[in-house]
Motif scaffolding. Structure first.
Motif, PDB file in Angstrom:
ATOM      1  N   GLU A   1      66.589 -32.411  -3.565  1.00 14.05           N
ATOM      2  CA  GLU A   1      67.406 -31.248  -3.243  1.00 14.05           C
ATOM      3  C   GLU A   1      68.370 -30.888  -4.371  1.00 14.05           C
ATOM      4  O   GLU A   1      69.314 -30.135  -4.147  1.00 14.05           O
TER       5      GLU A   1
ATOM      6  N   LEU B   1      68.111 -26.631   1.124  1.00 14.67           N
ATOM      7  CA  LEU B   1      68.186 -25.270   0.593  1.00 14.67           C
ATOM      8  C   LEU B   1      66.897 -24.551   0.983  1.00 14.67           C
ATOM      9  O   LEU B   1      65.914 -24.536   0.237  1.00 14.67           O
TER      10      LEU B   1
ATOM     11  N   TRP C   1      72.096 -24.853   4.592  1.00 19.11           N
ATOM     12  CA  TRP C   1      72.441 -25.780   3.506  1.00 19.11           C
ATOM     13  C   TRP C   1      73.621 -26.664   3.905  1.00 19.11           C
ATOM     14  O   TRP C   1      73.632 -27.872   3.653  1.00 19.11           O
TER      15      TRP C   1
END
Length: 1001
Positions: free
Chosen positions: A492, A475, A469
């Protein structure tokens, strides 16, 4: 390209490039020029970005060479060159090669390295001989047949016989028998390789396929004994001591003394060695055997079997108390490990990666017990003379490991949930919080160290997710086990997962599970940092700056390794043990060589007794001890068993490891967040120039550049009232741009005037037309994270409100007074039309005063003052979230103070603006009446067109206008009084004084 093909290609390049350099340049490998050429060639291979060779370009090069040869009277060479190139390109090896267009690549390479072909042909053309094929299609076959015929002549046929001694040389595994004179001779077609069947080289297989066909046979012959499957038997110890066969003697005694009234089950006895072998096997693979049986997944002792020296009941009681519980614990932990890894490849109910790490760590912690069991097996297999090995000694030998197994099992039962019944994020968070809870409730150092060890090895998955990340902005939570999740798959943007029961979203979780998760300090710390970093990382990922952040802020180091280094550095000050005992037993540091050891003693002696800076500096510079190896050794990741041993060697008492863990994690994440925030804020201030864009927006939409906007507003008011077509976005945008670019050239192309409704835009009423106008500002994608479309809409609402107020003031100030007043006799009696005009003038003064007070309040106390404050606040922001909050707060405050959200005040001001329209019409009628010819000639009989009844109607209309204004004034004054004295809104005090002290009578 596949991985194998890529590896083959790289190996070929590594091997052939030096040879190519030698053949082209003549340099040797020890020359500097050779190394430079080699580096240049490898850089070309690494940095090549061509997907394939351009065959059309190569064809043009070949045609160019042929044309040049034809011009030089070497046409036959050009034709032969073209034929050879076609042969290379169309060769079957090139067609079937895994490299695309390999033939064109070879031809292009040969053309590239050719040096002045025309000159070389003229010098060496006589040496070139064209060999034309006699047969087009049969030439290759004839050559192949000729080769076969030659091999047949030279081929010697071997005859084998059973009496030959060579038959004894055959491999034992091969059971083939040779039959003389019956086997057909080897065909030459099979011996001669087919040149068209050549394949690219392939790497050797790095593994061997396991052959398990004979595994069961090997198991039965070497591991499992016959007593497991045979009928009950009796094992008697040959000795003079009667107690050695106590079990059988007791059985016979019961039969004889009871006169067969007591039914005694037939008893089987085995040696104590056989019992211990079965007990050892129960730790590794529990199965039904002579002493133990498995029913409903539970291990129990058979009731009809024992060892000769112990009764059946006594042996069963001893085993059930001292061994069976640990067999069951070991089986539960092994079954859990097996269930985790057996479900990895299934499509449903896959365990999260955190569970995989936990299962691997748990298995590693069980290794010492299994090693001790194997050690005991070796001990009883190699029984030394006069050494007695009994099950009691076995229990004492494994007692300490049994205690550790019990602690591990107890912890497992407290933290592990069924991954088929709960969502992955509940499983992982409950497990991690369970480790820290077990640390708090532990009563011994071993229990605390086990809990911390499993936490340190299991939390690795969370750190890996956060590491990706932070470094890539994505993620990557494929198993949905992290504490936050994406809102959708396209963006995201993240949100916090649910940890408590929510009936609306059909999410249910046990109350004790959710309570433990929500109250855990580690998870709360991780949630706060994740939510704080999410907005910044999402923004950088969307604009493609996440890689620049990683390079600028040095985020390449593994987050988990950084955490472990900081953790050990924080733990060492609490240690009571010497440094050499802190290292794991299986990873001991290599000892110094004798020569190196003597040198170190020499240096230490001089550093202590005869310090010489130059001598020590010379030794430090010329030391041959590699520093890189030390760094690699220090950065080596420790296993769970090594971590546990390291924690055990730290201190004799439990250490505050949870506080150290939380402090280390908070320190690492806070540092990263702080660095990324500074990076983003610097980018917004210097690269994106957000303050400049906010000022540009305020200059137009909030009328900060009111002297420039006055020209645009005036043209807009006049164009709407003229009845012409005014709703032209291009014309209005050009007018606005012309007004702004005279003083602010950098705002060119930034503003765009839009018309919201084409139907309503045909009106000539300014108040209605203003509601259909919207000014948009061309923002970069990066700035839209701070200045959103909702903010622009709020700015436009304030702009339209200010524009209405300015129109009201502009309309009242530009009302034309009648010419009659200039030529009226002084002190003459006022007629009824003149009295009406005086009342309208007084009403005009009231309305101007009210609108000017509102305008002054908005432009000074609200917009100008708030604009300066928001610039300073944004300049002092430390992260992106604060910057967005500051701007949103500013937009909310100006909308509130401009009465956009206050419907009570907004209605009162709009009524005054509507009153301006009525006053304007009445004003025009009165001016027209006073300047008309009928009123100028008061003696004219035609003056009878305006009767007294008409004047009474006008007076009544003026009375209604005055009353309406008084009501509006009182309405606004009441609202301001409530804002000032009830809501303590002191910024309204100036405007409140203006209305409360000027109440019309």
């Amino acid at each position: 390209m596949s991985g194998n093909a890529y590896g083959i290609r790289q190996s070929i390049i590594q091997k052939t490039v030096p040879e190519l350099i030698k053949s082209l340049t003549g340099f040797t490998e020890d020359e500097d020029n050779f190394r430079e050429c080699e580096e240049f060639a490898f850089s070309k291979f690494r940095n090549s970005r061509w997907l394939s060779v351009n065959s059309h370009s190569v064809k043009r090069q070949i045609a160019g060479v042929q044309e040049r040869l034809e011009v030089e009277s070497l046409k036959e060479y050009g034709d032969h060159l073209g034929k050879l190139c076609d042969d290379v390109v169309n060769h079957p090896i090139c067609k079937k090669h895994y490299e695309l267009d390999i033939g064109w690549a070879i031809v292009e390479f040969l053309i590239a390295i050719a040096r002045n072909p025309v000159k070389e042909l003229r010098a060496n053309g006589a040496k070139i001989i064209f060999q034309e094929a006699e047969q087009d299609e049969e030439s290759e076959d004839s050559e192949l047949e000729a080769l076969k015929e030659d091999l047949r002549k030279d081929f010697i046929e071997c005859k084998y016989s059973d009496d030959s001694e060579l038959s004894e040389w055959s491999d034992e595994e091969s059971e083939r028998t040779e039959t003389p004179n019956t086997e057909e001779p080897v065909k030459i077609d099979e011996v001669v390789p087919n040149k068209y069947a050549l394949k690219p080289p392939e790497p050797e297989c790095p593994y061997k396929v396991f052959d398990g066909s004979k595994s069961l046979e090997f198991l039965l012959e070497n591991c499992q004994h016959s007593w497991w499957i045979e009928n009950p038997s009796h094992f008697e110890v040959k000795t003079d001591e009667p107690e050695a066969n106590f079990a059988l003697a007791l059985n016979e005694s019961i039969k004889s003394t009871s006169f067969n009234l007591i039914k005694v089950e037939e008893l089987s006895t085995y040696s104590e060695y056989a019992l211990m072998r079965e007990m050892i096997w129960m730790f590794f693979g529990p199965v039904n055997c002579a002493f133990f049986e498995i029913k409903e997944d539970k291990i129990s002792v058979r009731s009809n079997v024992t060892i000769p020296s112990v009764s059946q009941k006594g042996l069963k009681m001893f085993l059930e108390q001292n061994f069976i519980p640990y067999f069951a614990m070991s089986k539960v932990l092994k079954d859990f490990h097996k269930s985790i890894y057996s479900n990895i490849l299934t499509t449903s109910s896959q365990p999260p990666k955190t569970y995989e790490c936990y299962a691997a760590s748990m298995k590693a912690l069980m290794e010492p017990l299994l090693d001790k069991v194997v050690e005991w097996e070796d001990r009883i297999r190699h029984n030394k003379p006069y050494e007695v090995n009994t099950i009691l000694q076995m229990f004492l030998f494994l007692k300490k490991d049994f205690k550790f197994l019990e602690q591990l099992f107890s912890l497992h039962m407290d933290i592990a949930l069924d991954f088929n019944d709960h969502p992955p994020h509940i499983l992982t968070t409950y497990m991690l919080s369970g480790f820290l809870k077990a640390y708090k409730t532990a009563s011994s150092k071993e229990e605390t160290n086990v809990a911390v060890t499993l936490f340190l090895t299991t939390v690795k998955v969370f750190f890996h997710i956060m590491d990706i990340w932070w470094s890539e902005g994505r993620l990557d939570d494929w198993m949905n086990e992290f504490i936050v999740e994406k809102i959708n798959s396209e963006h995201e943007e993240i949100t916090l997962r649910l940890f408590e029961k929510d009936k609306e979203k059909n999410f249910f979780v046990p109350e004790h599970v959710s309570k433990q998760i929500v109250e855990d300090d580690f998870l709360q710390l991780l949630i706060s940092h994740s939510m704080e970093a999410a907005y910044t990382l999402n923004f950088l990922y969307e604009i493609g700056k996440i890689t620049q952040l990683s390079l600028t802020c040095n985020f390449d180091q593994n987050l988990y390794e950084t955490f472990m280094e900081d953790f050990w550095a924080s733990v060492y000050p609490f240690s009571e043990a010497p440094p050499e005992t802190l290292t794991p037993t299986n990873n001991s540091e290599p000892s110094l060589e004798p020569e190196e050891d003597s040198m170190m003693k020499f240096v230490n002696y001089y550093a202590k007794y005869e310090p010489d800076e130059f001598l020590l500096a010379a030794f430090a510079c010329n030391s041959e001890k590699p520093e890189e190896d030390d760094k690699i050794e220090e950065s080596k990741e420790l296993s769970s068993l090594e971590i546990y041993e390291k924690l055990q060697n730290l201190s004799e008492v439990s250490l505050p490891l949870q506080e150290i863990i939380l402090k280390s994690i908070s320190k690492i994440l806070s540092t990263r967040i702080s660095v990324s925030n500074r990076f983003v804020i610097k980018m917004f201030k210097e690269d994106f120039q957000i303050l400049k864009h906010l000022q540009n927006i305020r200059k137009v939409l909030l009328m900060e550049a009111c002297d420039i906007m006055h020209f645009f507003n005036t043209k807009l008011f006049q164009l709407i009232e003229s009845g012409k077509v005014w709703a032209n976005t291009f014309t209005l945008s050009r007018q606005l741009e012309d007004s702004m670019t005279q003083r602010y050239p950098d705002t060119a192309g930034k503003y765009q005037v839009e018309i919201l409704s084409s139907f309503r835009s045909k009106t000539t009423k300014v108040l209605s037309a203003i509601n259909e106008i919207k000014i948009s500002y061309n923002l970069d994608a990066e700035l839209e994270y701070i200045i959103t479309n909702e903010n622009i809409d709020t700015y436009n609402e304030v702009f339209r409100f200010l524009l209405k107020v300015k129109w009201g003031i502009w309309t009242l100030e530009n009302m034309d007074f009648p010419l009659y007043q200039k030529r009226r006799r002084p002190y003459s009696r006022l007629e009824m039309p003149e009295l009406i005009m005086r009342r309208l003038e007084q009403l005009r003064f009231w309305v101007i005063y009210a609108l000017q007070s509102i305008h002054y309040h908005l432009m000074t106390y609200v917009l100008q003052d708030m604009g300066e404050k928001v610039d300073k606040a944004i300049e002092n922001c430390e992260n992106l979230i604060d910057m967005k909050k500051v701007h949103n707060s500013y937009v909310t405050i100006i909308s509130d103070h401009c009465f956009i959200r206050n419907e009570y005040m907004k209605n009162g001001i709009e009524q005054i603006l509507n009153l301006v329209v009525v006053l304007k019409e009445e004003w025009k009628c009165s001016v027209k009446l006073l300047d008309g010819p009928a009123y100028l000639d008061t003696t004219d009989s035609s003056n009878g067109s305006i009767t007294e009844a008409n004047y009474l109607g006008i007076l009544e209309h003026v009375d209604n206008i005055e009353k309406t204004y008084v009501v509006c004034h009182e309405h606004i004054a009441k609202g301001l009084s409530e804002e000032i004295y009830v809501k303590q809104n002191n910024i309204m005090s100036g405007l409140g004084a203006a209305f409360l002290t000027s109440m019309p009578c």
